[in-house]
Design a protein around this motif. Structure first.
Motif, PDB file in Angstrom:
ATOM      1  N   ILE A 181      -9.897  -4.616   7.271  1.00 14.10           N
ATOM      2  CA  ILE A 181     -10.124  -3.379   8.024  1.00 14.10           C
ATOM      3  C   ILE A 181      -8.816  -2.637   8.237  1.00 14.10           C
ATOM      4  CG2 ILE A 181     -10.844  -2.467  10.255  1.00 14.10           C
ATOM      5  CD1 ILE A 181     -12.906  -4.758  10.362  1.00 14.10           C
ATOM      6  N   SER A 182      -7.759  -3.382   8.568  1.00 11.98           N
ATOM      7  CA  SER A 182      -6.453  -2.748   8.764  1.00 11.98           C
ATOM      8  C   SER A 182      -5.965  -2.081   7.491  1.00 11.98           C
ATOM      9  CB  SER A 182      -5.430  -3.782   9.234  1.00 11.98           C
ATOM     10  OG  SER A 182      -5.771  -4.297  10.501  1.00 11.98           O
ATOM     11  N   ALA A 201       2.084   1.657  -3.576  1.00 11.84           N
ATOM     12  CA  ALA A 201       1.019   2.131  -4.459  1.00 11.84           C
ATOM     13  C   ALA A 201       0.793   3.631  -4.282  1.00 11.84           C
ATOM     14  CB  ALA A 201      -0.265   1.357  -4.183  1.00 11.84           C
ATOM     15  N   ALA A 202       0.729   4.075  -3.042  1.00  8.33           N
ATOM     16  CA  ALA A 202       0.493   5.499  -2.784  1.00  8.33           C
ATOM     17  C   ALA A 202       1.644   6.350  -3.296  1.00  8.33           C
ATOM     18  CB  ALA A 202       0.289   5.722  -1.293  1.00  8.33           C
ATOM     19  N   ARG A 203       2.861   5.915  -3.058  1.00 10.58           N
ATOM     20  CA  ARG A 203       4.023   6.685  -3.498  1.00 10.58           C
ATOM     21  C   ARG A 203       4.121   6.739  -5.013  1.00 10.58           C
ATOM     22  NH1 ARG A 203       8.865   4.013  -0.357  1.00 10.58           N
ATOM     23  NH2 ARG A 203      10.081   5.573  -1.509  1.00 10.58           N
ATOM     24  N   ALA A 204       3.565   5.702  -5.688  1.00  9.33           N
ATOM     25  CA  ALA A 204       3.608   5.684  -7.153  1.00  9.33           C
ATOM     26  C   ALA A 204       2.382   6.348  -7.769  1.00  9.33           C
ATOM     27  CB  ALA A 204       3.721   4.234  -7.644  1.00  9.33           C
ATOM     28  N   GLY A 205       1.428   6.798  -6.944  1.00 11.23           N
ATOM     29  CA  GLY A 205       0.303   7.563  -7.468  1.00 11.23           C
ATOM     30  C   GLY A 205      -1.000   6.818  -7.593  1.00 11.23           C
ATOM     31  N   TRP A 206      -1.126   5.644  -6.962  1.00  9.35           N
ATOM     32  CA  TRP A 206      -2.374   4.886  -7.015  1.00  9.35           C
ATOM     33  C   TRP A 206      -3.026   4.831  -5.636  1.00  9.35           C
ATOM     34  CZ3 TRP A 206       1.641   2.712 -10.173  1.00  9.35           C
ATOM     35  CH2 TRP A 206       1.372   2.779 -11.560  1.00  9.35           C
ATOM     36  N   ARG A 207      -4.333   4.746  -5.605  1.00  6.27           N
ATOM     37  CA  ARG A 207      -5.091   4.773  -4.363  1.00  6.27           C
ATOM     38  C   ARG A 207      -4.877   3.484  -3.566  1.00  6.27           C
ATOM     39  NH1 ARG A 207      -9.885   3.993  -5.105  1.00  6.27           N
ATOM     40  NH2 ARG A 207     -10.740   4.971  -3.235  1.00  6.27           N
ATOM     41  N   PRO A 208      -4.334   3.544  -2.363  1.00  2.56           N
ATOM     42  CA  PRO A 208      -4.101   2.326  -1.570  1.00  2.56           C
ATOM     43  C   PRO A 208      -5.396   1.700  -1.062  1.00  2.56           C
ATOM     44  CG  PRO A 208      -3.531   4.283  -0.292  1.00  2.56           C
ATOM     45  CD  PRO A 208      -3.807   4.759  -1.685  1.00  2.56           C
ATOM     46  N   GLN A 209      -6.510   2.453  -1.058  1.00  2.01           N
ATOM     47  CA  GLN A 209      -7.797   1.891  -0.635  1.00  2.01           C
ATOM     48  C   GLN A 209      -8.260   0.773  -1.565  1.00  2.01           C
ATOM     49  OE1 GLN A 209      -7.093   5.060  -1.121  1.00  2.01           O
ATOM     50  NE2 GLN A 209      -7.804   6.322   0.605  1.00  2.01           N
ATOM     51  N   ALA A 210      -7.722   0.737  -2.776  1.00  2.00           N
ATOM     52  CA  ALA A 210      -8.182  -0.232  -3.772  1.00  2.00           C
ATOM     53  C   ALA A 210      -7.850  -1.668  -3.375  1.00  2.00           C
ATOM     54  CB  ALA A 210      -7.576   0.091  -5.132  1.00  2.00           C
ATOM     55  N   MET A 211      -6.849  -1.865  -2.507  1.00  2.00           N
ATOM     56  CA  MET A 211      -6.511  -3.230  -2.101  1.00  2.00           C
ATOM     57  C   MET A 211      -7.658  -3.863  -1.330  1.00  2.00           C
ATOM     58  SD  MET A 211      -4.188  -5.455  -2.493  1.00  2.00           S
ATOM     59  CE  MET A 211      -3.893  -7.116  -1.921  1.00  2.00           C
ATOM     60  N   ARG A 224      -5.134   1.812   7.187  1.00  2.00           N
ATOM     61  CA  ARG A 224      -3.790   2.221   6.783  1.00  2.00           C
ATOM     62  C   ARG A 224      -3.860   3.147   5.574  1.00  2.00           C
ATOM     63  NH1 ARG A 224      -2.157  -2.356   5.597  1.00  2.00           N
ATOM     64  NH2 ARG A 224      -1.470  -2.982   7.670  1.00  2.00           N
ATOM     65  N   ALA A 225      -4.749   2.823   4.649  1.00  2.00           N
ATOM     66  CA  ALA A 225      -4.863   3.625   3.435  1.00  2.00           C
ATOM     67  C   ALA A 225      -5.248   5.066   3.742  1.00  2.00           C
ATOM     68  CB  ALA A 225      -5.889   2.986   2.490  1.00  2.00           C
ATOM     69  N   ARG A 226      -6.091   5.248   4.762  1.00  2.00           N
ATOM     70  CA  ARG A 226      -6.522   6.609   5.108  1.00  2.00           C
ATOM     71  C   ARG A 226      -5.367   7.474   5.595  1.00  2.00           C
ATOM     72  NH1 ARG A 226     -11.430   3.941   6.962  1.00  2.00           N
ATOM     73  NH2 ARG A 226     -10.601   3.779   9.093  1.00  2.00           N
ATOM     74  N   GLY A 227      -4.313   6.846   6.103  1.00  3.85           N
ATOM     75  CA  GLY A 227      -3.168   7.592   6.599  1.00  3.85           C
ATOM     76  C   GLY A 227      -2.077   7.810   5.574  1.00  3.85           C
ATOM     77  N   GLN A 238       0.824  -1.210   0.000  1.00  2.00           N
ATOM     78  CA  GLN A 238       0.000   0.000   0.000  1.00  2.00           C
ATOM     79  C   GLN A 238       0.859   1.262   0.000  1.00  2.00           C
ATOM     80  OE1 GLN A 238      -2.712  -1.369   3.329  1.00  2.00           O
ATOM     81  NE2 GLN A 238      -4.223  -0.400   1.986  1.00  2.00           N
ATOM     82  N   ASP A 239       1.962   1.217   0.695  1.00  2.00           N
ATOM     83  CA  ASP A 239       2.874   2.359   0.692  1.00  2.00           C
ATOM     84  C   ASP A 239       3.456   2.580  -0.702  1.00  2.00           C
ATOM     85  OD1 ASP A 239       4.532   4.392   2.190  1.00  2.00           O
ATOM     86  OD2 ASP A 239       6.130   3.128   1.373  1.00  2.00           O
TER      87      ASP A 239
END
Length: 545
Positions: free
Chosen positions: A301-302, A256-266, A306-309, A253-254
């Protein structure tokens, strides 16, 4: 097995194409008397090295196995042992070598999707993610594996695979990016070094390896047992622990976010997989991403928390919308490739080769790279069907095999099976018994049906082995009509339409429940006007046989 003649070379050129396509167009001894098992005679031992044949089991235009029916819980042909303490560079070099060997196995045993545009798309996502990997010492490779199951896996050294089934089930580029990032996490954390193979699978490999080794011996034994382990990638995918999954979630998830994709998608993708898995319960459900990547509500849930942060870096997506992503996967083959043969219950059918063979009802079965095989529920016997060369004289083929193998012939003789010339040999070696039946098919090729069991169980399995071999025949018209090509297509929803109404309008082959899961919507929801909807479309399979 290696190729034997140009008839089999097309398989290598075509292997792994994920999008559906039309197929290419298609001795001297007197015949043996009688039908059934008459004419067996006693024989002497022949003591020479073992060989179980070298021809690929495939049609002129189609491969027989590789997508592999995933019902036999086999064992891994490769095992990754935990490495001893050593320098980082030496450990990395060893990891890369191990991964390269495993990658060759994946390509040979499972096959890759040879779609340049789709492969380039997946590789482009992966490359962007890899730029942020905590393991910059590795050169990552991203490929699409020819598996109908929804799956993804990683090999040591940076080899990352997603299946065509996963691409069809994903609903956005964000979801695909999170899956790829999750697999990078497993590589980055070196989870391959410490993971354990499932005891169920290891137990089967031990049983089959011992059994096949007793009869066949040497490297051919490993090859026979390995074929039974080729279950849509299960030989290369081991279960991860919950802690390893959490670590890969965090890393992925980290990334994905750093590369520009939404981590919530997992989390969204895991929910889609959960719904799909529940619709295919029990033995009918093939192994999927959730089997090797165990999910729990707590983990989902985790992942959401995590994605929200995480802050998503500003970056331009490759596929800007869900519709853009779906257009990239439109036309993908869904499910098993009919070109490889299909199972209708316990019956194995192959349209291009015009053959039918009935396996025992309760025996788990697999359509492997070089043979179609089944293992007994007690794991003390196995059956296989494979191509054993060109010609019309099964006696000659059997005698050649006997001259090359270390066995003691108990009985041998000619017979006819459903009007086809055949030759049967019963032989033993090192406490095991083999029932081998060579059958000359009308297409000019000879097939071998082999039954193996321990000698003390030979009487128990003899009738079953013979009954299986005697079921070999051509296809009926009704069986030919069972072959269908199922592909992923995209339809546009009309105002207020439901999945059930859309299915009636479009001929969707999926159930409303599966369609809803595949599109990440409630089953009874009213679809918004203009929504692109994934559906499955069947059409007749244009057999080249």
């Amino acid at each position: 097995m290696g190729c034997r003649g140009s008839r089999f070379e097309y398989r290598q050129r075509r292997r792994g194409h994920g999008r559906a396509e039309a197929p290419a167009t298609r001795d001297s001894d007197p015949g043996p008397p009688g039908e059934g098992g008459a004419g067996l005679e006693s024989g002497d031992a022949t003591l020479t090295p073992v060989s179980i044949g070298t021809a690929r089991f495939a049609s002129p235009a189609r491969r027989l196995g590789a997508a592999l029916a995933a019902c036999l819980l086999g064992a891994a042909p490769l095992a990754y042992a935990e490495q001893p303490a050593q320098s980082e560079s030496r450990a990395t070099r060893e990891e890369v070598r191990t991964g390269a060997r495993a990658a060759r196995e994946v390509e040979q045993r499972i096959g890759l999707v040879r779609d340049p545009e789709l492969n380039a798309y997946v590789a482009r996502i992966g490359a962007r993610l890899a730029e942020h990997s905590p393991r910059p010492d590795l050169s990552y490779r991203f490929q699409i594996v020819d598996m109908p199951e929804t799956n993804a896996f990683a090999l040591p050294g940076g080899h990352i695979y997603v299946s065509r089934g996963l691409l069809a089930m994903a609903n956005s580029e964000d979801e695909l990016a999170n899956v790829l990032a999750h697999e990078i996490g497993h590589v980055a954390a070196r989870h391959h070094a410490g993971r354990q193979k499932r005891s169920q699978r290891a137990g089967l490999l031990s049983a089959l390896g011992t059994l096949a080794g007793a009869v066949l011996g040497g490297p051919e034994a490993a090859r026979a047992a390995g074929a039974l382990a080729q279950l849509a990638g299960q030989g290369f995918v081991a279960s991860y622990s919950r802690e390893q999954e959490r670590e890969s979630d965090r890393i992925g998830q980290d990334l994905a976010a750093r590369a520009g994709w939404r981590p919530q998608a997992m989390a969204a993708f895991l929910d889609t997989l959960r719904r799909e898995s529940e619709l295919r319960p029990g033995s009918s459900r093939a192994p999927s991403f959730l089997d090797s990547h165990p999910s729990t509500p707590e983990r989902v849930i985790s992942a959401m928390r995590r994605a929200r942060g995480l802050k998503v870096a500003p970056a331009e997506p490759i596929a800007h919308t869900r519709g853009d992503y779906l257009e990239r996967v439109r036309g993908l083959l869904i499910g098993d490739d009919p070109a490889e043969g299909i199972f209708d219950g316990r019956d194995f059918l192959h349209a291009d080769l015009d053959l039918h063979l009935r396996f025992p009802l309760e025996w788990p079965r697999t359509n492997a790279e070089t043979q179609v095989a089944a293992v007994s529920p007690r794991r003390d016997a196995l059956l296989s069907l494979e191509l054993d060369g060109e010609g019309g004289d099964p006696r000659r083929t059997a005698r050649r095999w006997l001259s090359e193998n270390t066995v003691r012939v108990l009985r041998q003789g000619p017979l006819r099976i459903n009007g086809l010339r055949a030759y049967r040999v019963i032989a033993d070696s090192q406490g095991s018994v083999a029932y081998l039946t060579w059958i000359a098919h009308s297409d000019g090729w000879i097939y071998r049906v082999t039954g193996l069991s321990q000698a003390r169980l030979a009487a128990r399995y003899r009738a079953l082995f013979e009954r299986t071999a005697n079921s070999f025949r051509g296809l009926t018209d009704a069986e030919r009509r069972l072959f269908r090509l199922r592909t992923l297509q995209i339809e546009t929803a009309r105002p207020g339409e439901t999945f059930r109404q859309l299915a009636r309008r479009t001929g969707n082959a999926w159930s409303p429940a599966l369609t809803a899961a595949a599109n990440a919507r409630p089953e009874h929801a009213l679809l918004p006007e203009g929504m692109p909807v994934k559906i499955a479309v069947d059409r007749p399979y244009p057999s080249g046989g």
